[in-house]
Write a protein that holds these residues in place. Structure first.
Motif, PDB file in Angstrom:
ATOM      1  N   ILE A 235      38.758  10.219  50.874  1.00 21.81           N
ATOM      2  CA  ILE A 235      38.255  10.321  51.931  1.00 21.81           C
ATOM      3  C   ILE A 235      36.765  11.221  51.955  1.00 21.81           C
ATOM      4  O   ILE A 235      36.012  11.135  52.496  1.00 21.81           O
ATOM      5  CB  ILE A 235      39.252  11.268  52.834  1.00 21.81           C
ATOM      6  CG1 ILE A 235      40.798  10.872  52.932  1.00 21.81           C
ATOM      7  CG2 ILE A 235      38.696  11.581  53.981  1.00 21.81           C
ATOM      8  CD1 ILE A 235      40.482   9.589  53.191  1.00 21.81           C
ATOM      9  N   GLY A 236      36.441  11.529  51.122  1.00 19.58           N
ATOM     10  CA  GLY A 236      35.147  12.780  51.302  1.00 19.58           C
ATOM     11  C   GLY A 236      34.083  11.753  50.787  1.00 19.58           C
ATOM     12  O   GLY A 236      33.036  11.809  51.001  1.00 19.58           O
TER      13      GLY A 236
ATOM     14  N   VAL B  22      27.443  10.485  56.531  1.00 14.43           N
ATOM     15  CA  VAL B  22      28.095  12.109  57.242  1.00 14.43           C
ATOM     16  C   VAL B  22      27.554  13.219  55.476  1.00 14.43           C
ATOM     17  O   VAL B  22      27.987  12.999  54.884  1.00 14.43           O
ATOM     18  CB  VAL B  22      29.707  12.022  57.141  1.00 14.43           C
ATOM     19  CG1 VAL B  22      30.178  13.387  57.701  1.00 14.43           C
ATOM     20  CG2 VAL B  22      29.825  11.339  58.376  1.00 14.43           C
ATOM     21  N   GLY B  23      27.177  13.809  56.813  1.00 18.55           N
ATOM     22  CA  GLY B  23      27.135  15.596  55.404  1.00 18.55           C
ATOM     23  C   GLY B  23      25.494  15.262  54.653  1.00 18.55           C
ATOM     24  O   GLY B  23      25.171  13.533  54.895  1.00 18.55           O
ATOM     25  N   ASP B  24      25.571  15.244  53.247  1.00 24.30           N
ATOM     26  CA  ASP B  24      23.754  15.646  52.886  1.00 24.30           C
ATOM     27  C   ASP B  24      24.417  15.684  51.268  1.00 24.30           C
ATOM     28  O   ASP B  24      24.439  16.594  50.067  1.00 24.30           O
ATOM     29  CB  ASP B  24      23.123  16.150  53.025  1.00 24.30           C
ATOM     30  CG  ASP B  24      21.490  16.300  51.914  1.00 24.30           C
ATOM     31  OD1 ASP B  24      21.849  15.196  51.574  1.00 24.30           O
ATOM     32  OD2 ASP B  24      20.936  17.600  52.059  1.00 24.30           O
ATOM     33  N   PRO B  25      24.284  14.375  50.175  1.00 23.21           N
ATOM     34  CA  PRO B  25      25.073  14.382  49.067  1.00 23.21           C
ATOM     35  C   PRO B  25      23.628  15.390  48.120  1.00 23.21           C
ATOM     36  O   PRO B  25      23.953  15.520  47.047  1.00 23.21           O
ATOM     37  CB  PRO B  25      24.774  12.790  48.539  1.00 23.21           C
ATOM     38  CG  PRO B  25      24.930  11.953  50.301  1.00 23.21           C
ATOM     39  CD  PRO B  25      24.251  12.721  51.419  1.00 23.21           C
TER      40      PRO B  25
ATOM     41  N   PHE C 177      31.222  18.123  44.209  1.00 15.90           N
ATOM     42  CA  PHE C 177      30.513  17.167  44.622  1.00 15.90           C
ATOM     43  C   PHE C 177      30.764  16.923  45.824  1.00 15.90           C
ATOM     44  O   PHE C 177      29.536  17.295  47.185  1.00 15.90           O
ATOM     45  CB  PHE C 177      29.845  16.325  44.046  1.00 15.90           C
ATOM     46  CG  PHE C 177      28.781  15.030  44.277  1.00 15.90           C
ATOM     47  CD1 PHE C 177      27.653  15.627  44.357  1.00 15.90           C
ATOM     48  CD2 PHE C 177      29.419  13.821  45.292  1.00 15.90           C
ATOM     49  CE1 PHE C 177      26.753  14.795  44.506  1.00 15.90           C
ATOM     50  CE2 PHE C 177      28.635  12.854  45.440  1.00 15.90           C
ATOM     51  CZ  PHE C 177      26.625  13.062  45.457  1.00 15.90           C
ATOM     52  N   ILE C 178      31.466  16.726  46.342  1.00 21.91           N
ATOM     53  CA  ILE C 178      32.339  16.012  47.559  1.00 21.91           C
ATOM     54  C   ILE C 178      32.450  17.024  48.631  1.00 21.91           C
ATOM     55  O   ILE C 178      31.353  17.381  49.659  1.00 21.91           O
ATOM     56  CB  ILE C 178      33.472  14.980  47.806  1.00 21.91           C
ATOM     57  CG1 ILE C 178      34.070  13.542  47.119  1.00 21.91           C
ATOM     58  CG2 ILE C 178      34.111  15.183  49.577  1.00 21.91           C
ATOM     59  CD1 ILE C 178      32.844  13.083  47.455  1.00 21.91           C
TER      60      ILE C 178
END
Length: 105
Positions: A16-17, A25-28, A95-96
């Motif tokens: 899902i992540g 979505v988000g910032d790796p 990480f996720i």
């Protein structure tokens, strides 16, 4: 059986992540940011303590090694394989989690 439940839950979080990260979505890159405010000694000690308590769970595998036919050959392989698999799974979860959730949260 309970190990399969736990692993499936962690793999669900990873999938899902990963879908969310791939959709933007988000910032790796946030996973690789380091704060200059942290105390390096404290961070290393807390990481070592976490690794120690994770490794204590593998101590139970010694009891099962006594029941195998060739424990000198089989047990080290099983131990390192188990540590490697769990290390990869938990690094992916970390990480996720740090990619999707802001650090101040």
């Amino acid at each position: 059986m309970l190990t399969c439940v736990e692993v499936s839950g962690l793999l669900f979080i990873i999938v899902i992540g990963a879908i969310a990260v791939l959709r933007g979505v988000g910032d790796p890159g946030r996973s690789f940011e380091f704060s200059s405010d942290g105390n390096p000694f404290g961070l290393v000690v807390s990481g070592a303590a976490l690794a120690f308590f994770a490794l204590v769970g593998f101590e139970d595998s010694v009891n099962m090694a006594e029941e195998t036919h060739n424990p000198q050959r089989v047990f080290p392989r099983a131990l390192f394989l188990g540590i490697s698999i769990t290390g990869v799974i938990y690094m992916l979860v970390a990480f996720i989690a740090t990619s999707l959730v802001p650090l101040d949260t």
